[in-house]
Design an enzyme around this catalytic site. Structure first.
Site, short mmCIF file in Angstrom:
data_model
loop_
_atom_site.label_atom_id
_atom_site.label_comp_id
_atom_site.label_asym_id
_atom_site.label_seq_id
_atom_site.Cartn_x
_atom_site.Cartn_y
_atom_site.Cartn_z
CG HIS A 1 -2.09 -0.94 1.10
ND1 HIS A 1 -3.21 -0.68 0.35
CD2 HIS A 1 -2.29 -2.17 1.65
CE1 HIS A 1 -4.06 -1.69 0.44
NE2 HIS A 1 -3.52 -2.62 1.23
CG ASP B 1 -3.50 -3.40 5.19
OD1 ASP B 1 -2.54 -2.60 5.26
OD2 ASP B 1 -4.55 -3.15 4.57
CD GLU B 2 -5.94 -5.56 1.82
OE1 GLU B 2 -7.11 -5.96 1.81
OE2 GLU B 2 -5.60 -4.43 1.37
CG LEU B 3 3.82 -7.70 1.67
CD1 LEU B 3 4.15 -6.50 0.79
CD2 LEU B 3 4.90 -7.91 2.73
#
Length: 628
Positions: A329, A395-397
């Site tokens: 992100h 988050d969400e790597l």
């Protein structure tokens, strides 16, 4: 054994049904009230720890809310008011200045500004509650101006402990008492007692919710005297996560959000300030980051803006803290520093991130560390005076990003995990050195199995199983369960689809539908299915406002009053101590409807709770679903 209520208990119960419904939100831990009316005058004597609260103003000032119109019966010395207060020059209470700006972050200045706002809410930003009474029955609710007027004589504020310097940051969750007690006698004496300035502010907010504007427009009254309230929050962390990177939110919108939070006794504003879509945060030592990363030069936050936002929150008992999400992100940095980012704007994006344009830090490149050292040295000293936390995301790597990294070329967890552990350790240590506590998203400890310091707070979003997982391992948790508290959900896709995909994907629902109405938000219990020891590790929660399809025009209606519903869960708890049962929608709806009217009167454009047909039944029964 059959329980037979005593005649006295039946009489008290009947009296309770006949009394006006008082709409304090969130519900206090202990609350008793009467049904006598008292009026509030703009010259009420207010003291703080024995000293008069004197707010300098000018009779010609447009900001004064002292009304001097000849027709303003209660703005001057109205009926029954003459001689009520001491009028000697040494003790004369000055006319209050609306929106008095505190000159410093001191207890006295903050309380003085809080008194100004509270009285401003009552006298200038109040409402006539006709929509909360049966049709044509307002005159039976509000008092007769010419029959037996009794006035509130004084407001005595007592702070029982001195605020430490760290209190004004404010401190870590739970380190500062937010408790208060409030009494209003039948004779018109008000006393507000609290341990800290934050407790005083909460008590002042409750005080404002006791009052309405008379339909004449020139008087303000409470129908609930005498009143006795003892109150404190169940959870110390009660917040909103606001995404300003997908869509820029002007400073005025953020400040208005803080106003709504203070009204609802929410105390943490988590600003998700950067993402792959944009970087609006100005970094003094690296001006190119925002110059190239922001959507437009007009859509950036200067150091002065950040200072204004954080001070505004501190003066209202709201800690504002920031998140720079990493190592994923972070793609917007590719526009200014392409050498430290991989996978920016890769297509099809699904292979590299959950939404375009992707982008992650290179996990094995010293230039990333050099950049972050410069970033933290610039930013953290500026936010530290007003925050106890800094959020590093996590988050969400997507593992596939590192396949494009020349220094790694692997998506193997066993290869990436040690690099991520080193990365997280380094950033968290830098944050600690600035006197801040690190926060991270749940994927870091759960998906990547990265070891965290015992001080690190973990924010969860994937549901109750994650809360159970983390608390069972001893982690402190902030709950943002997307099934209940993602306020952007259920409003349709923000992506567009070719005609070939129409049939398969219609009606184009978003990933987290359905919409979370206030009733669903209100039903969530962050400590559900936890042991007593696990529940102690839940610091509280945050409703999330992700901004893929939200802008400044729609922001208020997305947040309010649903964030207030979560606020009562976090302040009062789901259980009503008076009954031992969960609070019901029948109890909540009339009170939330009244809070909504107060939000609107104060300039927060809240959505409605339900139609006027329902609000005009104070019992809520007219709009109860019939069980057959």
């Amino acid at each position: 054994m059959v329980f037979m209520p005593s005649p006295r208990l039946l009489a008290v119960s009947l009296l309770a049904l006949l009394e006006p419904v008082s709409a304090i939100w969130p519900a206090p831990q202990s609350f008793t009230k009467g049904n006598s009316s008292l009026y509030l005058h703009q010259k009420i004597n207010v003291t703080y720890n024995g000293e008069p609260v004197r707010l300098p103003t000018s009779s010609s000032s447009s900001s004064s809310f002292f009304l001097s119109s000849p027709n303003n019966m209660c703005g001057s010395d109205g009926p029954g008011y003459e001689g009520l207060f001491t009028k000697t020059p040494a003790q004369q209470q000055l006319v209050y200045k609306e929106d008095y700006p505190a000159s410093s972050l001191s207890s006295k200045e903050i309380v003085q500004a809080g008194v100004s706002r509270a009285l401003g809410s009552i006298f200038s930003r109040n409402f006539v509650p006709w929509m909360l009474q049966p049709r044509g029955k307002l005159s039976e609710f509000e008092p007769d101006l010419y029959e037996g007027q009794k006035w509130i004589k004084s407001l005595e504020i007592v702070q029982t402990a001195k605020d430490a310097k760290t209190t004004f940051k404010p401190a870590l969750a739970g380190e500062v008492s937010e408790a208060y007690s409030l009494t209003l006698s039948a004779e018109g004496d008000v006393k507000l007692t609290a341990d800290s300035y934050i407790g005083v502010l909460h008590g002042l907010e409750t005080f404002t919710q006791l009052f309405y504007q008379h339909s004449t427009g020139t008087s303000w009254y409470t129908p609930y005297a005498p009143v006795e309230i003892k109150d404190k929050p169940k959870y110390p962390h009660r917040g909103i996560l606001l995404d300003v990177a997908r869509t820029f939110m002007p400073v005025k919108n953020i400040l208005r959000t803080i106003d709504g939070m203070a009204t609802s006794k929410l105390n943490r504003l988590h600003i998700h300030v950067t993402d792959s879509q944009s970087w609006p945060l100005q970094i003094i030592s690296m001006p190119e980051v925002a110059e190239k990363g922001a959507y437009h030069p007009s859509q950036t936050y200067s150091p002065a803006d950040i200072d204004v936002i954080q001070k505004y929150g501190a003066l209202r008992g709201v800690q504002v803290y920031f998140e720079i999400d990493m190592p994923g992100h972070i793609g917007s940095l590719s526009l200014s520093h392409p050498d430290i980012i991989v996978a920016y704007d890769q297509w099809p994006y699904q292979w590299y991130c959950v939404e375009p344009p992707c982008g992650a830090f290179k996990l094995n490149d010293t230039k990333v560390d050099d950049f972050l050292e410069k970033l933290w040295d610039d930013l953290l000293p500026r936010v530290t005076p007003y925050s106890a936390y800094f959020h590093t995301g996590g988050d969400e790597l997507n593992r596939n990003d590192s396949m494009l990294d020349e220094g790694i070329k692997s998506n193997d967890t066993e290869v990436l995990r040690p690099l991520l552990q080193k990365f997280v350790d380094k950033q968290h240590e830098r944050i600690r050195k600035q006197g801040l506590t690190p926060l991270t998203w749940e994927e870091i400890p759960i998906e990547w199995n990265v070891n965290l310091g015992r001080d690190v707070v973990v924010q969860t979003w994937l549901g109750q199983a994650s809360v159970k997982n983390l608390t069972s391992r001893g982690h402190k948790v902030i709950d943002s369960n997307y099934n209940f508290w993602y306020l952007d959900c259920g409003r349709g896709q923000w992506l567009n689809f070719d005609n070939a995909d129409y049939t398969a994907l219609s009606p184009f629902l978003d990933w987290c539908n359905p919409y979370k109405g206030w009733r669903h938000v209100y039903s969530h219990d962050p400590a559900a299915n936890l042991t007593e020891e696990e529940a102690k590790l839940v610091l509280g929660g945050e409703v999330a406002v992700w901004a893929e399809s939200i802008d400044p025009i729609t922001l208020d209606t997305i947040i309010w009053p649903r964030a207030s519903a979560a606020g009562e869960v976090l302040w009062s708890g789901r259980i009503d101590p008076a009954t031992g049962q969960n609070r019901t929608q029948l109890d909540a709806a009339p009170r939330l409807s009244e809070l909504r009217e107060r939000l609107v009167a104060r300039g927060v454009q809240s959505s409605s709770v339900y139609m006027t047909w329902c609000t005009q039944d104070p019992t809520g029964k007219s709009c109860e679903y019939p069980m057959v």
